[in-house]
Design a protein around this motif. Sequence first.
Motif, PDB file in Angstrom:
ATOM      1  N   PRO A  54      40.638  39.123  49.994  1.00 27.28           N
ATOM      2  CA  PRO A  54      41.717  38.214  50.398  1.00 27.28           C
ATOM      3  C   PRO A  54      42.214  37.333  49.242  1.00 27.28           C
ATOM      4  O   PRO A  54      43.412  37.056  49.149  1.00 27.28           O
ATOM      5  CB  PRO A  54      41.085  37.361  51.503  1.00 27.28           C
ATOM      6  N   PHE A  55      41.285  36.920  48.371  1.00 29.54           N
ATOM      7  CA  PHE A  55      41.704  36.127  47.215  1.00 29.54           C
ATOM      8  C   PHE A  55      42.631  36.934  46.318  1.00 29.54           C
ATOM      9  O   PHE A  55      43.702  36.461  45.938  1.00 29.54           O
ATOM     10  CB  PHE A  55      40.480  35.648  46.435  1.00 29.54           C
ATOM     11  N   TYR A  56      42.222  38.154  45.956  1.00 33.40           N
ATOM     12  CA  TYR A  56      43.066  38.995  45.105  1.00 33.40           C
ATOM     13  C   TYR A  56      44.374  39.345  45.794  1.00 33.40           C
ATOM     14  O   TYR A  56      45.422  39.403  45.154  1.00 33.40           O
ATOM     15  CB  TYR A  56      42.335  40.270  44.693  1.00 33.40           C
ATOM     16  N   ALA A  57      44.331  39.574  47.102  1.00 32.30           N
ATOM     17  CA  ALA A  57      45.550  39.923  47.841  1.00 32.30           C
ATOM     18  C   ALA A  57      46.532  38.755  47.887  1.00 32.30           C
ATOM     19  O   ALA A  57      47.740  38.968  48.024  1.00 32.30           O
ATOM     20  CB  ALA A  57      45.198  40.373  49.256  1.00 32.30           C
ATOM     21  N   SER A  58      46.027  37.545  47.772  1.00 33.46           N
ATOM     22  CA  SER A  58      46.936  36.398  47.756  1.00 33.46           C
ATOM     23  C   SER A  58      47.647  36.253  46.408  1.00 33.46           C
ATOM     24  O   SER A  58      48.670  35.586  46.320  1.00 33.46           O
ATOM     25  CB  SER A  58      46.174  35.113  48.084  1.00 33.46           C
ATOM     26  N   LEU A  59      47.096  36.879  45.376  1.00 35.09           N
ATOM     27  CA  LEU A  59      47.681  36.770  44.039  1.00 35.09           C
ATOM     28  C   LEU A  59      48.449  38.011  43.603  1.00 35.09           C
ATOM     29  O   LEU A  59      49.410  37.909  42.843  1.00 35.09           O
ATOM     30  CB  LEU A  59      46.581  36.504  43.008  1.00 35.09           C
ATOM     31  N   TYR A  60      47.993  39.183  44.046  1.00 35.90           N
ATOM     32  CA  TYR A  60      48.533  40.454  43.569  1.00 35.90           C
ATOM     33  C   TYR A  60      48.971  41.321  44.746  1.00 35.90           C
ATOM     34  O   TYR A  60      48.603  41.072  45.888  1.00 35.90           O
ATOM     35  CB  TYR A  60      47.467  41.219  42.773  1.00 35.90           C
ATOM     36  N   PRO A  61      49.716  42.385  44.453  1.00 36.13           N
ATOM     37  CA  PRO A  61      50.050  43.342  45.523  1.00 36.13           C
ATOM     38  C   PRO A  61      48.759  43.951  46.111  1.00 36.13           C
ATOM     39  O   PRO A  61      47.725  44.022  45.437  1.00 36.13           O
ATOM     40  CB  PRO A  61      50.880  44.407  44.807  1.00 36.13           C
ATOM     41  N   ILE A  62      48.838  44.391  47.353  1.00 36.05           N
ATOM     42  CA  ILE A  62      47.668  44.878  48.086  1.00 36.05           C
ATOM     43  C   ILE A  62      46.950  46.014  47.352  1.00 36.05           C
ATOM     44  O   ILE A  62      45.727  46.025  47.267  1.00 36.05           O
ATOM     45  CB  ILE A  62      48.070  45.327  49.508  1.00 36.05           C
TER      46      ILE A  62
END
Length: 92
Positions: A54-62
């Motif tokens: 979820p952290f990475y998804a908030s910053l980058y495309p899925i």
Amino acid sequence: AIAITYAISPSAGFALAGDALGKGAATAKEVLIALFFGKVLFGIVSEYPRHSFPFYASLYPIRLAAKLTAILLLYTATSSIIMILIINTIPP
């Protein structure tokens, strides 16, 4: 039991490991191996799906977030396996 407990709750896993070590139910080598294995299990079932992704998804495309999470999981699993192999070379 230590690895499964750690996979559910790391602090409870450490407590169980300390108790087993203190009572002589497990050797230091067995406890270390169980804790590293528990770390991999915790990452698979809890850390990466609930926190890292979820952290990475908030910053980058899925898709990129999924790749980053997979790489992080692979790194953790690989390093833990290497540590387990190193621990196994330690004499009892």
